[in-house]
Design an enzyme around this catalytic site. Structure first.
Site, PDB file in Angstrom:
ATOM      1  N   SER A   1       0.833  -1.191   0.000  1.00  9.81           N
ATOM      2  CA  SER A   1       0.000   0.000   0.000  1.00  9.81           C
ATOM      3  C   SER A   1       0.871   1.245   0.000  1.00  9.81           C
ATOM      4  O   SER A   1       2.046   1.193   0.355  1.00  9.81           O
ATOM      5  CB  SER A   1      -0.862   0.027   1.264  1.00  9.81           C
ATOM      6  OG  SER A   1      -0.019   0.239   2.380  1.00  9.81           O
ATOM      7  N   LYS A   2       0.249   2.326  -0.397  1.00 10.24           N
ATOM      8  CA  LYS A   2       0.989   3.578  -0.438  1.00 10.24           C
ATOM      9  C   LYS A   2       1.453   3.960   0.973  1.00 10.24           C
ATOM     10  O   LYS A   2       2.566   4.439   1.163  1.00 10.24           O
ATOM     11  CB  LYS A   2       0.101   4.681  -1.005  1.00 10.24           C
ATOM     12  CG  LYS A   2       0.877   5.972  -1.134  1.00 10.24           C
ATOM     13  CD  LYS A   2       0.152   6.983  -1.949  1.00 10.24           C
ATOM     14  CE  LYS A   2       1.025   8.226  -2.082  1.00 10.24           C
ATOM     15  NZ  LYS A   2       0.329   9.336  -2.660  1.00 10.24           N
ATOM     16  N   ARG A   3       0.576   3.728   1.937  1.00 13.18           N
ATOM     17  CA  ARG A   3       0.918   4.120   3.297  1.00 13.18           C
ATOM     18  C   ARG A   3       2.197   3.432   3.772  1.00 13.18           C
ATOM     19  O   ARG A   3       3.073   4.052   4.342  1.00 13.18           O
ATOM     20  CB  ARG A   3      -0.254   3.820   4.254  1.00 13.18           C
ATOM     21  CG  ARG A   3      -0.101   4.519   5.558  1.00 13.18           C
ATOM     22  CD  ARG A   3      -1.419   4.844   6.263  1.00 13.18           C
ATOM     23  NE  ARG A   3      -2.611   4.192   5.773  1.00 13.18           N
ATOM     24  CZ  ARG A   3      -3.107   3.064   6.282  1.00 13.18           C
ATOM     25  NH1 ARG A   3      -2.512   2.455   7.270  1.00 13.18           N
ATOM     26  NH2 ARG A   3      -4.232   2.567   5.804  1.00 13.18           N
TER      27      ARG A   3
END
Ligand code: GLU
Length: 496
Positions: A247-249
């Site tokens: 994920s981007k996070r």
């Protein structure tokens, strides 16, 4: 046989993620393989999280990857009336009902069920059997309601054959009466998605395994709406080395397709990497042309277990999965130069290094040069960084070769200009004549030829390594070579 119809239905709530791109690619491959159609549908019903920028990002990403579609883009919000009409139809047929339970009531019930360790903690069906009079009364009183799907009270198993995972079974009594329209009259994804797939006559749904709980409920919707079931194929998820979803996070921009575009990946090479994240041809082939991949792709060979995106953060050598880089390198090295040239052109244009003559008078030179220097490159961007000295006089000399091959031997301040004069005077500037002149000079000076050649490589290209030195000289050309050798003293710190 009926035409196969596939769809890619992204929700435009962020950039195009590599997981989404892989889904699009698998659907595209299957549509192309079966001579069917790919429909692009933007699922923009979550108006708060959807954005125009994200829609554009998805379209740009697909275009860059070379994934084309045959119908659409359709926008889900344009079909809201159809979604609501389907909900009305289900209500009218007794296959859905209005539920007046408040959020607090639902929360209390859930907590009580959890406290009692009940196996089923879904909706308990309070409003399932309200009489028509009670419903009218509640509505007249202005009580808000959601519309819930009435899961048939059947004994036994709800099953379907997944093309990847085989037979999937759920017990009917494990599926709760799920909401299909919110209290603000907005239909929910589960319903919209099915209504659209029915209207678009979708025959195959290839999507991530994270959608499997939706599939069970959606199968009930298909049944209730009297529509034929499509074929389902659930792809494995892509996880990181710690088995967490990428994920981007947690991983930043490396999960976004635009990262690869900006970092100089060849679009098809990146598709080639993506397809192997969850599919294998059943033999040891890894590199596929577009046609070969369309031919080889089957749903049955999609892996059952999750795939690993092998990214080690903080390792500058591998700024993304090394496999993505290595596949890109293989394409860089073997691609037809006329196919590679426009991609290199785009990078040089972006960096202000492009000259129009590379397209006419110097076209042959341009092709030969990129053919010569590509062998050690990892991405297209390297043409503008590691290969900058071929296209500009303004390039940086890397520190390591500068120290090791030039600064350590101050005599080179005289030696390289001597070589420059010999090159200047050569009747012909050829592979043989440049090599002979360099070796003769080394012999006269009583130094190893490597001393001269390594220093020359550093000063002429800025790099520690590269193609054969004399090939480089011919490619860069006499004038530039002479100029760079003559001015070597500039690289030494000023004396005094
Ligand atoms: N809009 C959904 C998503 O992006 C579509 C899922 C599907 O039905 O394929 O996850």
């Amino acid at each position: 046989m009926t035409e196969t119809r596939l769809r890619f239905p992204p929700s435009p709530t962020g950039y195009l993620h590599i997981g989404g791109a892989r889904t699009a690619l698998y659907n595209w491959l299957y549509a192309r393989k079966t001579g069917g159609k790919l429909i692009l549908r933007i699922e923009d019903t979550d108006t708060e999280r959807s954005s125009q920028g994200s829609i554009q990002g998805i379209l740009d990403g697909l275009e860059w990857l070379g994934i084309d579609w045959d119908e659409g883009p359709y926008f889900q919000t344009e079909f809201s009336n159809e979604h609501l009409a389907a909900a009305e139809q289900l209500l009218a047929n007794g296959k859905a009902y209005k539920c007046f339970c408040t959020q607090e009531e639902l929360k209390d019930k859930r907590e009580a069920a959890m406290a009692a360790k009940q196996e089923q903690i879904g909706y308990d069906g309070t409003c399932r059997n309200l009489s028509p009079e009670q419903v009218t009364e509640n509505e007249a009183a202005g009580l808000p309601y959601v519309i819930r799907f009435k899961v048939p009270e059947r004994e036994g198993i709800l099953a379907y054959d997944d093309k990847v995972l085989g037979r999937i079974e759920r017990r009917y009594n494990e599926v709760e009466d799920f909401v299909i329209v919110r209290s603000n009259h907005k239909p929910l994804y589960l319903l919209c998605n099915v209504v659209d797939d029915i209207r678009d006559r979708i025959t195959h749904i290839i999507r991530g395994q994270d959608h499997m709980t939706n599939t069970t409920r959606q199968i009930l919707l298909y049944e209730a709406l009297d529509a034929p079931l499509p074929v389902f194929a659930h792809m494995p998820l892509t996880l990181d080395l710690k088995k967490a979803k990428i994920s981007k996070r947690s991983h930043g921009e490396i999960v976004a397709v635009h990262f690869y575009r900006e970092h100089g990946f060849i679009p098809w090479a990146f598709c080639n990497f993506l397809v192997l994240l969850g599919w294998s041809p059943g033999d040891d082939r890894e590199i596929f042309s577009r046609e070969e991949l369309i031919e080889a792709f089957t749903l049955e060979r999609i892996n059952r277990s999750s795939s690993i995106f092998n990214y080690r953060p903080n390792d500058p050598k591998f700024f993304t999965d090394p496999k993505a880089i290595s596949i890109n390198e293989q394409y860089l090295r073997s691609m037809d130069l006329t196919e590679l040239a426009p991609m290199v052109q785009a990078v040089l244009e972006r960096e202000g290094l492009w000259q129009e003559t590379y397209q006419d008078k110097l076209h042959e030179w341009f092709l030969e040069t990129i053919g010569l220097i590509r062998d050690r490159f990892h991405t297209l961007n390297d043409f503008a960084t590691l290969g900058r000295a071929y296209f500009s006089d303004e390039f940086t000399i890397e520190e390591k070769p500068l120290n090791k091959n030039v600064l350590k031997q101050p005599e080179l301040k005289e030696w390289l200009p001597m070589l420059a004069e010999r090159y200047h005077a050569l009747p012909a500037f050829t592979l043989e004549s440049t090599e002979t002149a360099a070796r003769e000079l080394a012999e006269e000076l009583d130094v190893k030829p490597g001393v001269i050649i390594n220093a020359m490589r550093t000063v002429v290209t800025g790099q520690l390594a590269g193609p054969s030195m004399f090939d480089i000289l011919i490619t860069i050309g006499r004038d530039k070579v002479v100029r760079r050798l003559r001015t070597v003293s500039k690289l030494y710190p000023a004396e005094n």
